[in-house]
Design a protein around this motif. Structure first.
Motif, PDB file in Angstrom:
ATOM      1  N   ALA B 178       0.842  -1.204   0.000  1.00 27.60           N
ATOM      2  CA  ALA B 178       0.000   0.000   0.000  1.00 27.60           C
ATOM      3  C   ALA B 178       0.874   1.249   0.000  1.00 27.60           C
ATOM      4  O   ALA B 178       0.597   2.219  -0.721  1.00 27.60           O
ATOM      5  CB  ALA B 178      -0.922  -0.022   1.214  1.00 27.60           C
ATOM      6  N   ILE B 179       1.954   1.202   0.783  1.00 27.10           N
ATOM      7  CA  ILE B 179       2.887   2.352   0.811  1.00 27.10           C
ATOM      8  C   ILE B 179       3.440   2.589  -0.590  1.00 27.10           C
ATOM      9  O   ILE B 179       3.446   3.720  -1.100  1.00 27.10           O
ATOM     10  CB  ILE B 179       4.028   2.102   1.831  1.00 27.10           C
ATOM     11  CG1 ILE B 179       3.452   2.169   3.255  1.00 27.10           C
ATOM     12  CG2 ILE B 179       5.161   3.110   1.645  1.00 27.10           C
ATOM     13  CD1 ILE B 179       4.409   1.705   4.335  1.00 27.10           C
ATOM     14  N   ALA B 180       3.847   1.477  -1.227  1.00 30.52           N
ATOM     15  CA  ALA B 180       4.379   1.589  -2.594  1.00 30.52           C
ATOM     16  C   ALA B 180       3.323   2.173  -3.526  1.00 30.52           C
ATOM     17  O   ALA B 180       3.621   3.035  -4.377  1.00 30.52           O
ATOM     18  CB  ALA B 180       4.834   0.215  -3.088  1.00 30.52           C
ATOM     19  N   GLY B 181       2.085   1.728  -3.331  1.00 32.00           N
ATOM     20  CA  GLY B 181       0.988   2.181  -4.182  1.00 32.00           C
ATOM     21  C   GLY B 181       0.705   3.661  -4.016  1.00 32.00           C
ATOM     22  O   GLY B 181       0.470   4.371  -4.996  1.00 32.00           O
ATOM     23  N   VAL B 182       0.754   4.134  -2.775  1.00 34.49           N
ATOM     24  CA  VAL B 182       0.430   5.533  -2.479  1.00 34.49           C
ATOM     25  C   VAL B 182       1.496   6.476  -3.067  1.00 34.49           C
ATOM     26  O   VAL B 182       1.213   7.618  -3.395  1.00 34.49           O
ATOM     27  CB  VAL B 182       0.277   5.716  -0.944  1.00 34.49           C
ATOM     28  CG1 VAL B 182       0.333   7.186  -0.569  1.00 34.49           C
ATOM     29  CG2 VAL B 182      -1.021   5.081  -0.482  1.00 34.49           C
ATOM     30  N   ILE B 183       2.701   5.947  -3.209  1.00 33.06           N
ATOM     31  CA  ILE B 183       3.780   6.779  -3.754  1.00 33.06           C
ATOM     32  C   ILE B 183       3.429   7.272  -5.168  1.00 33.06           C
ATOM     33  O   ILE B 183       3.815   8.378  -5.568  1.00 33.06           O
ATOM     34  CB  ILE B 183       5.128   6.014  -3.697  1.00 33.06           C
ATOM     35  CG1 ILE B 183       5.622   6.032  -2.232  1.00 33.06           C
ATOM     36  CG2 ILE B 183       6.180   6.640  -4.629  1.00 33.06           C
ATOM     37  CD1 ILE B 183       6.858   5.220  -1.968  1.00 33.06           C
ATOM     38  N   GLY B 184       2.668   6.470  -5.896  1.00 36.66           N
ATOM     39  CA  GLY B 184       2.248   6.846  -7.261  1.00 36.66           C
ATOM     40  C   GLY B 184       1.570   8.204  -7.308  1.00 36.66           C
ATOM     41  O   GLY B 184       2.089   9.149  -7.920  1.00 36.66           O
TER      42      GLY B 184
END
Lengths: 651, 201
Positions: B178-184
């Motif tokens: 999710a953290i990786a996803g939010v970086i987008g």
């Protein structure tokens, strides 16, 4: 100015008072509106009673700090009790068949155990268990194994504390009965078993008129193989002793490492015969003021045995008495008559002997004993040539502790505790200087004492249990056979405090040992599915899920069965009358406490199959008919449905 | 329109590329960490029964869950019956590679493509999980010892089944993803503002 300050003081005082009242009320309300003092008044409890209750009560889910392993007396079992709550946790089946644990009710593993435990051609299905001994490393309990003797049928059992189950029973055909066991050497190199009543040794039969010639005492050093968790019978040996009767023993530690001590009585060699006008044993065996404490160099004896300096007696290696004398393995020192305990102090420097018919404890110095042996300082020999040391030159002192001293335990502050049988007391006394510190009444006729880790090199000094033979008026009347009374005593302070009475209604316990609970690390479930506790490894006939089957070869039927909540597989066992049936059953459970039983109606069979455990039961289907088998341990909501049928068709 | 086109055709700033590197660092360990945890509580299980779902398998007290499930006729949970377990780790590895590539090349278009691919994957996986939960809770054998009404456990939150309280939560792996996803979106917003201020300058 002054009045202002006064106002402040008044306000503060008033606030404090209000707070105080509120606090008091909320405190007394803590126990769901209960008022402790009102309950105590209603039940007639004193302040001391409340203190005792608070010291021993364990709320649900709270564990005890210590575990006591007590002999179960005539039950032949071992009782496991939590200290200080004195809750009975388990009765470990040892010498007597016990159905809950499926011990001796059909399993092949236990059949083999009982087969090895037969004596004089008899199946022995009881034991007079006396003195449990926890295994030690460097003179301290290590929590790995437990040993216990059967006095009635001279045997020793080995219990593995990974699963609290009996693994081995060894017999001692050269003894009549035993008593000086079990005691372990400081690294459990050996388990000591001393005989009690002497019997003929080199001949199977000799009348008592040949007592002095043919009867002999014996001490056996059972070699313990820790890796295998078994006594190594072939590596064990015994030392022949004069035909006195022998009582408790102990192993030296620290400076006295390598030596064992054994008490004796009836050094008069009285042979009784009250019916012939002779003094009865009780009088004849108590005539002399002194008996002999036996001082045994077991380390050297092991070398003598290893050198082959032994004879075989009933298939066992025995060091003859003359060899023991010649090799310097055995010495005597007089001790006040009819002694019970010979208890080595935690530092291993002294031995405390209590003679039941003498009001003193006698403290022997091991250093002085060694000095006398090295100097050859003997006053005389006994009729068999065993050298006797001079009593006065080897004792450190004597202390009057009360009438009928029996057995001594230690704390970590230089004190000893001796049970006083005739006066029903425990005497606390200091070793240096020799002085009585405190006495406490116990109820009644106290035998052994067990202090927490109280016979190790580092006693804990917190609790002491007085193991009383009589309970008289302590409990509700349950008929003419009364329970024994274990009384818990707080010994952490200067004065001893009696804090709990626990009735024992299974037999007459003798000794117990109390170990810090965190030293024990038992299995929660067996480590692998298909584990055989009798070998502590995976069973060759373990059955995994999906491997269930029935194999028939002529009249032999092998059933490979699994058990899991809430069914057995298979559920039908169809055989012909007269078939030899072997059921290999594995619990494929993997959660704690999900134990199944396996009982077959009318066939006297019941097994306990704990999670992961594999058991084998074989029997002849000699009774035709239909016999339900079912899970005998309530396992689940569908426990009653966990059953099957043994169908034995008539031939 | 020119503005949007030039935004996607533009290069990423150093800050954004560092952020995407951070996303790759979040993605890599999530291959080995549990993605989801399901815990069952009942009085006779004081320590609870714990099931951990990993990208490639289901672990923990699965055996005991299956044992309990057989009473209500639920299909046995077996890792080899979920085809997803065979490719999820490689998908994560692919996103990791994509993100790493984006950070090196530094093109907004690649970043956007990668993020959409990853997000689609996340949504599909959540849907799949919900599908399986529905499947297991509703396809109950009529021959079971206990007959209960079909049920669908919540994939996030608390469900009550018999004496059990079933709690389902994302675990470390899912949180990292999710953290990786939010970086987008963070990168997108940052880049949008940066390019606008450059355009107006």
């Amino acid at each position: 100015m002054r009045s202002k300050r006064m106002t402040w003081v008044l306000t503060l005082t008033a606030t404090a008072a209000v707070l105080g009242v509120v606090t008091l009320q909320s405190c007394s309300g803590a126990g769901r509106g209960a008022d402790v003092s009102a309950i105590a008044r209603a039940r007639g409890l004193t302040e001391a009673d409340i203190v005792a209750a608070v010291k021993t009560f364990q709320p649900t889910g709270k564990m005890d700090e210590y575990l006591m392993f007590g002999s179960g007396g005539h039950s032949g079992q071992v009782v496991v009790i939590g200290v200080p709550s004195m809750r009975l946790l388990k009765v470990i089946a040892v010498f007597t068949p016990e159905p809950w644990q499926g011990f001796g009710y059909g399993s092949d593993e236990h059949k083999a155990l009982f087969e090895n435990a037969r004596m004089a051609g008899h199946d022995i299905t009881w034991g007079d268990s006396h003195h449990p001994a926890l295994s030690e490393t460097d003179g301290d309990y290590d929590g790995q194994f437990l040993f216990i003797n059967d006095k009635a049928n001279p045997r020793i059992a080995v219990i593995d504390l990974r699963d609290f189950e009996t693994k081995q029973i060894v017999t001692n055909p050269n003894m009549g009965t035993n008593h000086g066991g079990t005691f372990v050497t400081p690294n459990t190199e050996y388990v000591i078993e001393g005989a009690q009543y002497s019997v003929p040794l080199w001949t199977d039969y000799a009348d008592v008129d040949r007592y002095e010639e043919d009867y002999r005492g014996l001490i056996t050093m059972w070699k313990f193989d820790r890796d295998r968790g078994r006594i190594d019978e072939a590596a064990s040996f015994s030392i022949v002793l004069p035909p006195y009767w022998h009582d408790l023993a102990d192993a030296g530690k620290g400076p006295s490492f390598g030596w064992a001590f054994l008490n004796s009585f009836n050094t008069e060699m009285a042979t009784g015969g009250v019916e012939d006008g002779n003094p009865p044993f009780e009088a004849g065996a108590s005539r002399n003021d002194m008996d002999y404490m036996h001082i045994i160099n077991w380390q050297k004896a092991a070398e003598v045995a290893a050198a082959g300096n032994t004879r075989m007696a009933r298939g066992r290696r025995v060091i003859p008495l003359q060899t023991a004398i010649d090799e310097g393995l055995l010495f005597f020192v007089p001790e006040p008559k009819s002694p019970h305990g010979v208890d080595v102090t935690p530092d291993g420097r002294f031995l405390v002997v209590s003679g039941k018919l003498d009001p003193h404890v006698t403290v022997y110095s091991f250093a002085k004993i060694q000095q006398a042996i090295q100097n050859g300082d003997f006053t005389s020999t006994d009729p068999y040539g065993v050298p006797i040391l001079d009593f006065n030159s080897v004792i450190e002192g004597q202390l009057e502790v009360g009438l009928g001293p029996l057995h001594t335990q230690y704390d970590n502050r230089g004190n000893a505790y001796t049970s006083i049988f005739l006066e029903s007391q425990v005497t606390k006394w200091s070793l240096d200087p020799l002085a009585v510190v405190d006495k406490i009444d116990v109820h009644y006729n106290v035998g052994h004492l067990a202090a927490v880790e109280g016979d190790t090199k580092s006693p804990d000094g917190k609790y002491l249990v007085a193991m009383n033979k009589w309970s008289l008026d302590r409990f509700n009347n349950v008929g003419p056979l009364l329970p024994q009374n274990f009384q818990l005593i707080d010994i952490s302070g200067d004065e001893m405090e009696l804090i709990y009475d626990m009735p024992i209604g299974v037999g007459e316990p003798h000794y117990a040992q109390i170990i810090k609970a965190d030293k024990l690390q038992p299995f929660e479930i067996y480590p692998e599915i298909g584990f055989d506790p009798s070998t502590m490894s995976t069973a060759s006939d373990a059955v995994q899920a999906g491997e269930e089957r029935i194999e028939r070869r002529g009249r032999n039927v092998d059933v490979y069965m699994t058990a899991i909540r809430s069914h057995f597989n298979p559920e039908y066992i169809r055989v012909r009358e007269g078939d030899n049936v072997t059921i290999h059953i594995t619990s494929i459970e993997q959660v704690r406490d999900a134990t199944h039983g396996f009982g077959i109606a009318k066939y006297n069979i019941n097994l306990s199959i704990e999670p992961g455990e594999s058991q084998t039961v074989s029997f002849v289907a000699d009774a035709p008919g239909v016999f339900p088998f079912y899970c005998t341990e309530f396992c689940s909501a569908l426990h009653l449905e966990m059953m099957g049928y043994l169908l034995v068709s008539p031939r | 329109m020119d503005r949007v086109t030039s935004f996607f055709q533009g290069n990423l700033s150093k800050r954004s590329r560092i952020l995407i590197i951070v996303a790759t660092f979040a993605l890599l360990p999530s291959i080995f960490l549990p993605t989801w945890t399901i815990t069952l509580h009942a009085p006779q299980y004081p320590d609870g029964i714990h099931v951990k779902i990993y990208p490639n398998t289901v672990a923990g007290d699965v055996r005991e869950v299956n044992l309990l499930n057989h009473y209500i006729g639920m299909h046995e949970i077996r890792a080899d019956e979920f085809p997803e377990f065979r490719f999820i780790p490689f998908f994560i590895l692919r996103f990791f590679g994509f993100a790493l590539l984006t950070a090196m090349v530094g093109r907004m278009a690649i970043a956007a493509l990668g993020w959409m691919d990853f997000t689609l994957f996340g949504v599909v996986m959540l849907y799949t999980m919900q599908h399986w939960l529905y499947q297991y809770g509703n396809d109950l054998s009529p021959d079971a010892p206990l007959n209960i009404d079909p049920f669908t456990p919540h994939f996030i939150g608390v469900t009550h089944v018999g004496q059990f309280t079933v709690t389902s939560w994302p675990a470390a792996g899912a949180i990292l993803m999710a953290i990786a996803g939010v970086i987008g979106p963070v990168v997108a917003v940052y880049e949008w503002r940066r390019t606008r201020s450059e355009a107006t300058a």
